[in-house]
Design an enzyme around this catalytic site. Structure first.
Site, PDB file in Angstrom:
ATOM      1  CG  LEU A  82      -1.976  -1.089   1.340  1.00  0.00           C
ATOM      2  CD1 LEU A  82      -2.729  -0.969   2.655  1.00  0.00           C
ATOM      3  CD2 LEU A  82      -2.941  -1.012   0.163  1.00  0.00           C
ATOM      4  CG  ASP A  83       0.652   4.055  -3.160  1.00  0.00           C
ATOM      5  OD1 ASP A  83       1.425   3.152  -3.492  1.00  0.00           O
ATOM      6  OD2 ASP A  83      -0.136   4.613  -3.951  1.00  0.00           O
TER       7      ASP A  83
END
Length: 266
Positions: free
Chosen positions: A103-104
């Site tokens: 996930l960013d």
């Protein structure tokens, strides 16, 4: 009991099975002092000494953790900038856990971590299309036509995205909230799809990874998966390409309110 060497390395958390095969072919793995560079080699984990780059590999207990990733953390295991890592949040587990996918930095929500390299590799493989559900706050309000494009597929880098589930959850002033479920994992896919229809993502949260949700976990909190949940994940990974099985606990409908009986005064 014997097992293939690459499976043992994967189960020990050294690498995925495919990466373990690469280590073997490069001559970096030894069994009882002899280089094991043939993929058919089998070992007895209880009796054979396996080393990678000269370091003894010990079979370890497998752990499966669900984390509610907070904003401002990264999913890589090492960061030259010294930013907080998701692995730092899982304290008390005596194993090196790896995130299943990423996930960013500014994306929050459900993230699975494990030292089961074989399962992680299967879940991340494109053919398995494991469902991931996101809630995105968007700039502006997408039209029904744009939402339909999200469902049927949008071209990114010349390749059309797989069919997705998308629905508008609400509108507030000039922004909107969109829920989208993907069964593929391209880099920054949700953000790029929303950008392609002209509605950049302001905030992004992964609500669920398959049937695993973080509804009861505060940001930064985590829990071990139950045995039943691990079995469901393995089943989903093995079946590949089908919809992930639902967690029966999530299918329970709330009991409808019962009409009160009128009190009879004596």
């Amino acid at each position: 009991m014997s097992e293939r060497l690459q499976k043992f390395l994967s189960s020990a958390g050294i690498a995925s099975r495919r990466q373990a095969e690469k280590l073997m072919l490069e001559g970096r793995v030894t069994v009882n002092g002899k280089v094991a560079n043939e993929l058919g080699v089998k070992i007895d984990p209880r009796a054979d000494a396996v080393k990678v780059d000269g370091k003894l590999v010990r079979s370890e207990k497998l752990y499966y953790v669900l984390l509610n990733k907070p904003k401002g953390t990264i999913c890589t295991m090492d960061d030259p900038e010294g930013r907080p890592k998701v692995s730092d949040l899982v304290r008390g587990v005596k194993a090196r856990l790896y995130p299943v996918g990423r996930l960013d930095f500014d994306t929050t929500g459900a993230l699975l971590l494990t030292n089961d390299g074989e399962l992680a590799n299967m879940l991340m493989h494109p053919q398995h299309r494991f469902a991931k559900t996101y809630v995105a706050k968007l700039k502006g309000i997408p039209t029904p036509e744009n939402i339909e494009k999200m469902k049927t597929g949008i071209y990114i880098d010349g390749k059309r995205t797989a069919p997705a589930e998308a629905k508008l959850m609400g509108v507030k002033e000039k922004n909107s909230v969109l829920q989208i479920t993907l069964r593929e994992g391209r880099n920054k896919q949700v953000k790029r799809m929303c950008q392609a229809i002209g509605h950049p993502v302001i905030r992004l949260n992964r609500l669920a990874y398959g049937f695993l949700t973080v509804n009861e976990l505060a940001p930064g909190a985590w829990r071990h998966l139950m045995v039943e949940e691990v079995e469901l994940l393995k089943k989903a990974a093995i079946e590949g390409g089908r919809k992930a099985p639902e967690d029966p606990r999530l299918l329970r409908k709330p009991r409808p309110p019962q009409p009160r009986k009128p009190r009879i005064k004596a």
